[in-house]
Design an enzyme around this catalytic site. Structure first.
Site, PDB file in Angstrom:
ATOM      1  N   GLU A 141      35.240  36.209 -90.057  1.00  0.00           N
ATOM      2  CA  GLU A 141      34.087  35.600 -89.389  1.00  0.00           C
ATOM      3  C   GLU A 141      34.521  34.202 -89.222  1.00  0.00           C
ATOM      4  O   GLU A 141      35.366  33.452 -89.800  1.00  0.00           O
ATOM      5  CB  GLU A 141      32.595  35.831 -89.508  1.00  0.00           C
ATOM      6  CG  GLU A 141      32.123  35.364 -90.889  1.00  0.00           C
ATOM      7  CD  GLU A 141      30.764  35.681 -91.207  1.00  0.00           C
ATOM      8  OE1 GLU A 141      30.296  36.480 -90.574  1.00  0.00           O
ATOM      9  OE2 GLU A 141      30.154  35.190 -92.290  1.00  0.00           O
TER      10      GLU A 141
ATOM     11  N   ASP B 275      29.109  20.892 -89.981  1.00  0.00           N
ATOM     12  CA  ASP B 275      29.618  20.926 -88.446  1.00  0.00           C
ATOM     13  C   ASP B 275      29.498  19.427 -88.016  1.00  0.00           C
ATOM     14  O   ASP B 275      28.735  19.149 -87.092  1.00  0.00           O
ATOM     15  CB  ASP B 275      28.719  21.621 -87.467  1.00  0.00           C
ATOM     16  CG  ASP B 275      28.956  23.053 -87.704  1.00  0.00           C
ATOM     17  OD1 ASP B 275      30.270  23.606 -88.215  1.00  0.00           O
ATOM     18  OD2 ASP B 275      28.395  24.105 -87.129  1.00  0.00           O
TER      19      ASP B 275
END
Length: 302
Positions: free
Chosen positions: A194, A30
């Site tokens: 997901e 991230d």
């Protein structure tokens, strides 16, 4: 570590780019760039790391929310799946409040002016939650703006990936959630899809997502091919109608493989895409380094 994707819909089996170099604390994913790079990570809370270059060296600086979330819900002291974006003068971070394997989940949000550890103001729940009575699991939020309207994409297992409209970056629009990707194969809580991440490119909206088993590789390794990998579908609206490269609907099991296990890179997933000022589009992801050992604590971002 990073991998380039010169054309987002291209997937060439056995010809994947290897992750690039990374130094310092590289155990998660991230990254976000604002002059310097920030990385937000799951692991006993949301860790914040920063670096002057995407390759590092990365230095951990603390936690985004050191005291956890104000949401009164199991897991509020061990927040998951941060997703950070910038909009109208401040940064927004969505996070998940849940426990492993549970569908009893809540998506929360915090804001900051500079992304630094400890600077985040927790606003609590976005109003998006789930129980055993809902078709989704309210985790893995990802924000995108489409034609001036804000949306959150979210979901994990159960009926997979959903999208909900937002009012102001802090609250979802009641009753707006709709399904955007679903694979009906297998038990209801084991559809193994997901971590959605959507990006606009050349007039198309690309929906990246992780497919397969994400953990327990050291104790219960899956059959070859059932481990994590990254798929993509695309749509010209961003709110539905996603299809893969063959035209198969993403709500009917569609998905074009972008990246899967190869060489020493095992089970890539948990992906995102960023537009770097010098490299262009960059796909980043976590993976297991098979030369170190197939263990869940050796994830690195790619």
């Amino acid at each position: 570590m990073f991998a380039y994707i010169p054309f987002l819909f291209l997937a060439v089996v056995n010809a994947y780019s290897d992750p690039g170099p990374c130094t310092g604390n590289c155990w998660t994913h991230d990254p976000v760039s604002d002059g310097k790079y920030f990385r937000f990570a799951t692991g006993g809370g949301i860790h914040v790391s920063s670096a002057d270059a995407l390759e590092g060296p990365w230095t951990e600086t603390g936690f985004a929310l050191p005291s956890g979330s104000k949401i009164n819900h199991p897991g509020n002291d061990n927040l998951w799946a941060p997703d950070v974006h910038y909009n109208k003068g401040q940064y927004y971070m969505y996070y998940s409040v849940s426990t492993l394997g549970s569908q009893d989940s809540v998506i929360g949000v915090a804001t900051s002016r500079d992304m630094e550890a400890g600077s985040w103001n927790d606003h609590g729940s976005t109003g998006l939650s789930s129980t055993s009575a809902t078709p989704w699991n309210a985790i893995d939020a990802n924000w995108i703006e489409i034609n001036g309207t804000q949306y959150i994409n979210f979901g994990s297992y159960w009926q997979n990936l959903f999208q909900a409209g937002e009012q102001n970056g802090l609250k979802v629009k009641v009753g707006s959630a709709h399904n955007i990707a679903y694979n009906s194969t297998g038990p209801s809580n084991e559809h193994r899809m997901e971590a959605s991440f959507m990006v606009e490119h050349d007039g198309w909206y690309y929906l990246f997502f992780s497919v397969g088993l994400a953990d327990h590789y050291d104790t219960r390794p899956p059959a070859p091919g059932e481990e994590y990998h990254i798929d993509v579908c695309r749509s010209n609206s961003g709110t539905g109608g996603f299809v893969d490269r063959t035209g198969r609907s993403c709500t009917d099991g569609g998905g074009t493989v972008v990246l899967q296990s190869h060489g020493n890179v095992y089970a890539p997933g948990g992906q995102g895409v960023m537009n770097d000022s010098t490299r262009g589009l960059v796909l980043y992801y976590q993976w297991v380094n098979k030369t170190i050992g197939v263990t869940t604590d050796k994830f690195q971002f790619g």
